[in-house]
Design a protein around this motif. Structure first.
Motif, PDB file in Angstrom:
ATOM      1  N   GLU A 161       6.053  -8.686 -10.332  1.00  0.00           N
ATOM      2  CA  GLU A 161       5.137  -7.543 -10.411  1.00  0.00           C
ATOM      3  C   GLU A 161       4.928  -6.963  -9.023  1.00  0.00           C
ATOM      4  N   VAL A 162       5.043  -5.643  -8.916  1.00  0.00           N
ATOM      5  CA  VAL A 162       4.815  -4.930  -7.662  1.00  0.00           C
ATOM      6  C   VAL A 162       3.618  -4.012  -7.863  1.00  0.00           C
ATOM      7  N   LEU A 163       2.562  -4.246  -7.113  1.00  0.00           N
ATOM      8  CA  LEU A 163       1.307  -3.509  -7.284  1.00  0.00           C
ATOM      9  C   LEU A 163       1.035  -2.645  -6.063  1.00  0.00           C
ATOM     10  N   ASN A 164       0.855  -1.354  -6.289  1.00  0.00           N
ATOM     11  CA  ASN A 164       0.495  -0.429  -5.214  1.00  0.00           C
ATOM     12  C   ASN A 164      -1.023  -0.471  -5.034  1.00  0.00           C
ATOM     13  N   ALA A 165      -1.470  -1.204  -4.033  1.00  0.00           N
ATOM     14  CA  ALA A 165      -2.904  -1.400  -3.832  1.00  0.00           C
ATOM     15  C   ALA A 165      -3.165  -1.892  -2.416  1.00  0.00           C
ATOM     16  N   VAL A 166      -4.436  -1.842  -2.038  1.00  0.00           N
ATOM     17  CA  VAL A 166      -4.915  -2.446  -0.792  1.00  0.00           C
ATOM     18  C   VAL A 166      -5.851  -3.582  -1.174  1.00  0.00           C
ATOM     19  N   VAL A 209      -4.868   5.105  -1.790  1.00  0.00           N
ATOM     20  CA  VAL A 209      -4.376   3.908  -2.477  1.00  0.00           C
ATOM     21  C   VAL A 209      -5.550   3.172  -3.134  1.00  0.00           C
ATOM     22  N   PRO A 210      -5.395   2.702  -4.371  1.00  0.00           N
ATOM     23  CA  PRO A 210      -6.472   1.946  -5.027  1.00  0.00           C
ATOM     24  C   PRO A 210      -6.772   0.647  -4.283  1.00  0.00           C
ATOM     25  N   GLU A 211      -8.056   0.279  -4.275  1.00  0.00           N
ATOM     26  CA  GLU A 211      -8.479  -0.971  -3.645  1.00  0.00           C
ATOM     27  C   GLU A 211      -8.673  -2.057  -4.696  1.00  0.00           C
ATOM     28  N   ALA A 222       0.809  -1.215   0.000  1.00  0.00           N
ATOM     29  CA  ALA A 222       0.000   0.000   0.000  1.00  0.00           C
ATOM     30  C   ALA A 222       0.846   1.270   0.000  1.00  0.00           C
ATOM     31  N   ASN A 223       2.051   1.201   0.527  1.00  0.00           N
ATOM     32  CA  ASN A 223       2.912   2.380   0.632  1.00  0.00           C
ATOM     33  C   ASN A 223       3.642   2.594  -0.699  1.00  0.00           C
ATOM     34  N   PRO A 224       3.335   3.657  -1.435  1.00  0.00           N
ATOM     35  CA  PRO A 224       3.954   3.842  -2.760  1.00  0.00           C
ATOM     36  C   PRO A 224       5.466   4.018  -2.685  1.00  0.00           C
TER      37      PRO A 224
END
Length: 242
Positions: free
Chosen positions: A115-120, A156-158, A94-96
């Motif tokens: 792959e590293v995804l910034n999301a919750v 943060v995108p869900e 979640a932490n960009p």
């Protein structure tokens, strides 16, 4: 001049090596914006993620397809790739700022294709939107909970957990999300998942939260594996499948 140039290059290379910490075979760039003194002490003393790395070799296979929720600085994903030869890993964080740092950790260890995804990741019953994530120092205290005090909040995108797992065809889920585990598995679709490795945050969710989390996993066909579980790091295996 050539000798001086070579000496300068050597000094720069030496400085680069000094800026790398090492933990259980994993190189970690020693960048003070992320690796604060408290974090660095934990790494140097080999306390950082100690229970997790003790348990992982007991159940991880190289052919596993692993999704990690709460990927932090990328240590666990790097450990899986470099020490346990896991070829397919996906990181959710979640932490960009940490997402960018994970990429540098992977590069320092020669890891490609993660792959590293910034999301919750949230339960399927949750209507998707944006989450407010509260960043603290040290980074491992950051969470979706606005208490206690925090240094920054980010939007943060869900994503639904089941969608993430399905898209990646994951059979292993590793979770360290600072209390977010309480309702994460409520009605989730873990159809292809065989193993769930979970860090339980008792101080955040209490005994009732632990019961809710464990009850949801039990309802989905998972059982507690005593042979691997240690302290707050708990392994659940799907009953009847290996």
């Amino acid at each position: 001049m050539k000798a001086l140039h070579g000496l300068a290059q050597g000094k720069r290379a030496g400085q680069f090596m000094q800026d790398l910490l090492s933990l259980r075979g994993v190189r970690i760039p020693n960048e003070p914006d992320v690796i604060t003194p408290q974090v660095a002490r934990s790494i140097r003393a080999e306390r950082y993620e100690k229970d997790e790395v003790t348990g992982l070799p007991k159940f991880i296979d190289p052919e596993d397809r692993v999704v990690e929720l709460g990927a932090g600085i990328g240590f666990i994903s790097s450990y899986l790739a470099t020490q346990l030869n896991v070829r397919r890993v996906m990181c959710i964080e979640a932490n960009p700022t940490l997402c960018d740092f994970i990429g540098r950790v992977h590069a320092a260890n020669g890891i490609e294709g993660v792959e590293v995804l910034n999301a919750v990741a949230l339960a399927d019953s949750h209507e998707l939107g944006m989450s407010t994530f509260y960043i603290r120092d040290p980074f491992w205290s950051s969470s979706l909970d606005p208490k206690p005090e925090y240094v920054q909040e980010v939007s943060v995108p869900e994503r639904h957990l089941s969608e993430i797992l399905g898209d990646f065809d994951a059979n292993v889920l590793i979770v360290d999300i600072e209390g977010g585990e309480k309702y994460l598995f409520d009605g989730a679709n873990l159809a292809n998942v065989d193993k769930v490795y979970l860090e339980v945050h008792t101080r955040k969710i209490g005994l009732r939260g632990i019961k809710a989390c464990f009850d949801h996993l039990s309802a989905l066909g998972f059982a507690y594996d005593q042979r691997v579980s240690s302290g707050g790091s708990v392994l659940f295996r799907r009953v009847g499948r290996r």
